[in-house]
Design an enzyme around this catalytic site. Structure first.
Site, mmCIF file in Angstrom:
data_model
loop_
_atom_site.group_PDB
_atom_site.id
_atom_site.type_symbol
_atom_site.label_atom_id
_atom_site.label_comp_id
_atom_site.label_asym_id
_atom_site.label_seq_id
_atom_site.Cartn_x
_atom_site.Cartn_y
_atom_site.Cartn_z
ATOM 1 N N LYS A 197 17.611 -28.190 6.609
ATOM 2 C CA LYS A 197 17.913 -26.811 7.001
ATOM 3 C C LYS A 197 19.148 -26.763 7.896
ATOM 4 O O LYS A 197 19.339 -27.626 8.751
ATOM 5 C CB LYS A 197 16.724 -26.198 7.734
ATOM 6 C CG LYS A 197 16.896 -24.728 8.060
ATOM 7 C CD LYS A 197 15.546 -24.056 8.256
ATOM 8 C CE LYS A 197 15.091 -24.053 9.693
ATOM 9 N NZ LYS A 197 13.777 -23.409 9.844
ATOM 10 N N LYS A 246 21.532 -24.219 10.414
ATOM 11 C CA LYS A 246 21.603 -22.968 11.176
ATOM 12 C C LYS A 246 22.931 -22.270 10.872
ATOM 13 O O LYS A 246 23.988 -22.926 10.875
ATOM 14 C CB LYS A 246 21.533 -23.253 12.676
ATOM 15 C CG LYS A 246 20.185 -23.795 13.138
ATOM 16 C CD LYS A 246 19.109 -22.730 13.157
ATOM 17 C CE LYS A 246 17.836 -23.232 13.834
ATOM 18 N NZ LYS A 246 16.717 -22.287 13.685
ATOM 19 N N GLU A 294 16.698 -17.892 5.414
ATOM 20 C CA GLU A 294 15.624 -17.613 6.385
ATOM 21 C C GLU A 294 16.072 -16.605 7.437
ATOM 22 O O GLU A 294 17.145 -16.747 8.024
ATOM 23 C CB GLU A 294 15.219 -18.931 7.044
ATOM 24 C CG GLU A 294 14.176 -18.803 8.152
ATOM 25 C CD GLU A 294 13.756 -20.170 8.695
ATOM 26 O OE1 GLU A 294 13.843 -21.171 7.958
ATOM 27 O OE2 GLU A 294 13.334 -20.232 9.869
ATOM 28 N N HIS A 328 6.233 -22.959 10.186
ATOM 29 C CA HIS A 328 7.276 -23.014 11.207
ATOM 30 C C HIS A 328 6.768 -23.826 12.392
ATOM 31 O O HIS A 328 5.622 -23.664 12.810
ATOM 32 C CB HIS A 328 7.610 -21.588 11.660
ATOM 33 C CG HIS A 328 8.588 -21.525 12.800
ATOM 34 N ND1 HIS A 328 8.205 -21.475 14.121
ATOM 35 C CD2 HIS A 328 9.942 -21.528 12.809
ATOM 36 C CE1 HIS A 328 9.275 -21.428 14.895
ATOM 37 N NE2 HIS A 328 10.354 -21.462 14.121
HETATM 38 MG MG LIG Z 1 13.644 -19.956 11.836
#
Ligand SMILES: [Mg+2]
Length: 378
Positions: A170, A172, A226, A302
């Protein structure tokens, strides 16, 4: 311990431990830089000598959470049978007469996880088996996260996860939009086509900005987008879903199933991401994951900057839910993991993106109470 013991077991005490640490490496998102983070560890004692532990998501002001747990919830629990989890959950929910959400639900989450830990110890079974079990010995996870920064920084972050063998990573993203779009392409080239990439925006964008970022994600074959928008903007998510081919993911900001229901039932979201230490614990998170399964939406727990109890409870849920996609796997040292249980970061325990499922009773975690004392906010 035999099952008959559950008939007359009683809660004798509940202690909420507010814990804080300075992170060895700050987390950088579109919200800003986190260099210090907190949780509350919930300890529930019983007259059978069994102790359950839970974790409450309490990034800031952990003493306020601990106070809420001990003054609002403890009186509803002491003297009760800890294995009556649904009844106790309903009783705790009534500590608030308004709509569900906020600190109270995070507080309930910590207590609920501790109750499931007790139930597992009474039954002498791991929680994932009590949840029905899928026969899994490991669960898929993804590396979180490549922090937002300049090219050399993000390249180093990506390389770290590639070296650890993660097949899913993932990234950011933040503003400006054009820079986010460029970096999405840049990291795809560096990772190659065989690595599954996704992004987390932490609500960085307006709808039109999200549409633009969404095009870059689709062009570069990212598998989810997301929290592009603030969580309350459900109509915005629905419109974005119509205008963005990349699947949408959200849910870490939800407290209950009610708050996830609209975007799951109309399949705006492809992935639902409740945090067990926020979304009312194992009891409510399980409801959300199963509701999602009924709508062909996948579950992706999460974890954020949480501790080992949140991570372990998430592994149990991930192991038991039919619709697991992958759980978040933190890659940095954290005293909430290493000090409390002597556990290495998930990144060092995973192999090829798979995390082992604990086999011991309850959560299957041994807490070092001296370490808890050291981390406790005075
Ligand atoms: Mg998040």
């Amino acid at each position: 311990m035999t099952n008959t013991a559950s008939a007359d077991i009683r809660i004798t005490d509940l202690i909420a431990h507010p814990l804080t640490q300075t992170l060895p490496r700050p987390t950088v998102t579109s919200w800003g830089t986190y260099s210090e983070v907190s949780i509350v560890l919930v300890e529930i004692r019983t007259d059978a000598g069994i102790v359950g532990v839970g974790e409450t998501l309490a990034r800031f002001a952990p003493k306020a959470y601990a106070e809420a747990i001990e003054t609002l919830l403890k009186p509803r629990l002491v003297g009760q049978n800890p294995t009556d989890i649904s009844a106790l959950w309903r009783s705790m929910r009534r500590a608030l007469s308004g709509r569900s959400g906020g600190m109270l639900f995070e507080a309930i989450a910590g207590v609920d996880i501790a109750l499931w830990d007790i139930l597992g110890k009474v039954a002498n079974m791991p929680i994932h088996r009590l949840l029905g079990g899928m026969g899994r010995t490991e669960v898929p996870c993804y590396a979180a996260s490549v922090n937002w920064g300049d090219d050399p920084f993000m390249e180093r972050e990506l390389d770290r996860y590639l070296e650890k063998g993660f097949p899913r990573i993932k990234v950011k993203v933040a503003n400006p939009v054009k820079e986010a779009c460029r970096r999405i392409g840049h990291l795809r080239k560096r990772a190659g086509d065989d690595i599954d990439l996704c992004v987390d925006a932490n609500w960085a964008y307006s709808l039109e900005e999200a549409v633009e970022v969404g095009r870059a994600l689709t062009d570069n074959n990212y598998f989810w987008f997301e929290e592009p928008l603030r969580p309350e903007d459900e109509a915005g998510y629905e419109e974005l879903h119509r205008r963005c081919a990349t699947p949408l993911a959200a849910g870490e900001s939800n407290y209950t199933l009610d708050q996830a229901m609209r975007l799951v039932s109309n399949r705006t979201l492809s992935y639902i991401q409740p945090d067990v230490a926020r979304s009312g614990g194992i009891t409510e998170t399980r409801r959300m994951a199963e509701f999602a399964a009924a709508h062909d939406v996948q579950y992706a727990p999460h974890i954020g900057m949480s501790g080992i109890i949140c991570e372990t409870a998430s592994v149990h849920l991930a192991a038991a839910m039919p619709n697991i996609k992958a759980m978040e796997c933190e890659t940095d040292e954290s005293a909430f993991k290493t000090a409390i249980t002597g556990t290495t970061p998930g990144a060092d325990r995973q192999k090829n993106g798979m995390l082992p499922v604990p086999t011991g009773p309850g959560l299957g975690v041994e807490v070092d109470w001296d370490a808890v004392k050291r981390l406790r906010v005075q």
